[in-house]
Design a protein around this motif. Structure first.
Motif, PDB file in Angstrom:
ATOM      1  N   ALA A  62       0.836  -1.208   0.000  1.00 25.07           N
ATOM      2  CA  ALA A  62       0.000   0.000   0.000  1.00 25.07           C
ATOM      3  C   ALA A  62       0.866   1.251   0.000  1.00 25.07           C
ATOM      4  O   ALA A  62       0.599   2.196  -0.742  1.00 25.07           O
ATOM      5  CB  ALA A  62      -0.932  -0.008   1.208  1.00 25.07           C
ATOM      6  N   ALA A  69      -5.593   0.610   1.566  1.00 25.80           N
ATOM      7  CA  ALA A  69      -5.215  -0.545   2.381  1.00 25.80           C
ATOM      8  C   ALA A  69      -5.985  -1.806   1.992  1.00 25.80           C
ATOM      9  O   ALA A  69      -5.401  -2.894   1.921  1.00 25.80           O
ATOM     10  CB  ALA A  69      -5.432  -0.230   3.861  1.00 25.80           C
ATOM     11  N   ALA A  72      -4.627  -3.272  -1.281  1.00 27.83           N
ATOM     12  CA  ALA A  72      -3.325  -3.902  -1.045  1.00 27.83           C
ATOM     13  C   ALA A  72      -3.508  -5.249  -0.346  1.00 27.83           C
ATOM     14  O   ALA A  72      -2.828  -6.224  -0.691  1.00 27.83           O
ATOM     15  CB  ALA A  72      -2.438  -2.989  -0.215  1.00 27.83           C
TER      16      ALA A  72
END
Length: 91
Positions: A62, A69, A72
């Motif tokens: 990320a 987030a 990722a």
């Protein structure tokens, strides 16, 4: 936390602008060919090899690629799953 590691005999090599995983030693008896990784997959490989957890890898992904987030986390889980399915990782 789930422990994971690169299976013995698989190595990442960078050739020009390409990241390629190849089998060596005993691993080459069962695995023929190579796996080409994009930049983020190569990063994930290297972070697994360094012993990072899936959560830590997602955080680094990320940060490096400026991803949300959750994206990722999803991408990291998908890559780990793919690497496991083709026999490159031990979970």
């Amino acid at each position: 936390m789930i422990a994971m590691k690169i299976k013995e005999g698989f190595v990442l090599r960078r050739v020009l602008d390409e990241a390629i995983v190849i089998a060596s030693g005993k691993a080459s008896h069962d695995f023929h060919g190579m796996v080409k990784l994009n930049d983020s997959a190569a990063d994930i490989w290297e972070w697994i090899a360094a012993g990072l957890s899936e959560t830590d890898i997602a955080g680094k992904l990320a940060e490096k690629y400026e991803l949300p987030a959750e994206k990722a986390k999803t991408d990291t889980a998908a890559m780990i799953s793919q690497m496991t399915e083709v026999g490159l990782l031990e979970i």
